[in-house]
Design a protein around this motif. Structure first.
Motif, PDB file in Angstrom:
ATOM      1  N   ASP A 176      36.268  47.644  39.549  1.00  0.00           N
ATOM      2  CA  ASP A 176      35.335  47.344  38.463  1.00  0.00           C
ATOM      3  C   ASP A 176      33.938  47.193  39.050  1.00  0.00           C
ATOM      4  OD1 ASP A 176      33.865  46.454  36.321  1.00  0.00           O
ATOM      5  OD2 ASP A 176      35.306  44.916  35.695  1.00  0.00           O
ATOM      6  N   VAL A 215      39.321  44.784  43.181  1.00  0.00           N
ATOM      7  CA  VAL A 215      39.397  45.133  41.764  1.00  0.00           C
ATOM      8  C   VAL A 215      38.522  46.364  41.544  1.00  0.00           C
ATOM      9  CG1 VAL A 215      37.521  43.573  41.112  1.00  0.00           C
ATOM     10  CG2 VAL A 215      39.165  44.300  39.387  1.00  0.00           C
ATOM     11  N   LYS A 275      37.623  40.636  42.901  1.00  0.00           N
ATOM     12  CA  LYS A 275      38.035  40.008  41.646  1.00  0.00           C
ATOM     13  C   LYS A 275      37.540  38.562  41.613  1.00  0.00           C
ATOM     14  CE  LYS A 275      42.368  39.621  39.015  1.00  0.00           C
ATOM     15  NZ  LYS A 275      43.828  39.908  39.097  1.00  0.00           N
ATOM     16  N   ILE A 300      31.482  44.105  38.788  1.00  0.00           N
ATOM     17  CA  ILE A 300      31.617  42.892  39.593  1.00  0.00           C
ATOM     18  C   ILE A 300      30.485  42.854  40.616  1.00  0.00           C
ATOM     19  CG2 ILE A 300      33.125  41.626  41.160  1.00  0.00           C
ATOM     20  CD1 ILE A 300      34.160  41.832  38.294  1.00  0.00           C
ATOM     21  N   THR A 343      42.509  35.304  39.865  1.00  0.00           N
ATOM     22  CA  THR A 343      43.596  35.815  40.709  1.00  0.00           C
ATOM     23  C   THR A 343      44.909  35.130  40.358  1.00  0.00           C
ATOM     24  OG1 THR A 343      43.070  34.198  42.435  1.00  0.00           O
ATOM     25  CG2 THR A 343      42.081  36.384  42.640  1.00  0.00           C
ATOM     26  N   ASP A 359      48.580  39.202  42.886  1.00  0.00           N
ATOM     27  CA  ASP A 359      47.549  39.814  43.724  1.00  0.00           C
ATOM     28  C   ASP A 359      47.893  39.714  45.210  1.00  0.00           C
ATOM     29  OD1 ASP A 359      45.735  40.573  41.647  1.00  0.00           O
ATOM     30  OD2 ASP A 359      45.143  38.468  41.457  1.00  0.00           O
TER      31      ASP A 359
END
Length: 205
Positions: free
Chosen positions: A23, A21, A36, A26, A41, A45
């Protein structure tokens, strides 16, 4: 005497999966990817589509390999695998190359391929096979290998790799197309050819 053991494979995962992911907030970070939240999920995915679409093989070698890794298929991260679709025009070649971090299994779906690999020193033995639809062939990790379409029609094959980042070194590109170029003295002595031959090869790149 000191003995060093080197293991060249992807590390074992410490969780079921780590879907990539984008981001940075995280906190879980595995294989240089942010993971993630497992509870968020979904089946998407772990799903990939589009391998049925023919690729454009109108290039000088007449083939194109579409590598699928965790960078474009997030669910592959930490699983130690990658795969590819390889399309061949008639007489198309997937040129001699190596994967420094993975063994490969090639499965032919369409067409007829002449495939093979070369063993390491001192023998450098060539091992080849003509492959038809439904046939599979394995290329051991790190060895130079290739596939040539010897049929009159296009060919398609799928390949799987034992690493999520197998790497690829095209032999011709690496030896005569490096940046900056390898020394002419190195190449003329290695290939035992005239300087003009090396310059001509380098000009192709």
């Amino acid at each position: 005497m000191i003995v060093f053991l080197v293991f060249a494979s992807d590390p074992d995962p410490l969780q079921d999966f780590c879907v990539v992911v984008d981001d940075s907030r995280i906190r879980v970070f595995v294989n240089e990817k942010f993971c993630k939240d497992p509870n968020l999920t979904t089946a998407d995915d772990f799903y990939f589509t589009g391998l049925n679409i023919p690729r454009n093989t109108s290039n000088p070698i007449g083939s194109v390999a579409t590598l699928i890794t965790a960078d474009i298929y997030p669910g592959l991260n930490t699983l130690g695998i990658a795969f590819a679709r390889i399309d061949f025009a008639p007489n198309g070649l997937n040129p001699p190359h190596t994967h420094p971090r993975a063994s490969e299994i090639l499965i032919v779906l369409e067409g007829t391929l002449y495939a093979g690999f070369v063993t390491s020193n001192p023998n450098n033995r060539l091992i080849t096979k003509v492959l038809y639809p439904g046939d599979a062939f394995v290329f051991p990790i790190g060895l130079i290998h290739f596939q040539l379409n010897i049929g009159n029609t296009s060919a398609v094959a799928f390949a799987t790799f034992s690493s999520q980042n197998p790497g690829r070194i095209n032999i011709a590109n690496a030896v005569v197309g490096s940046t900056p170029p390898l020394s002419i003295d190195v190449l003329t002595k290695a290939f035992q050819v005239d300087k003009d031959v090396i310059l001509d090869l380098q000009a192709q790149f």
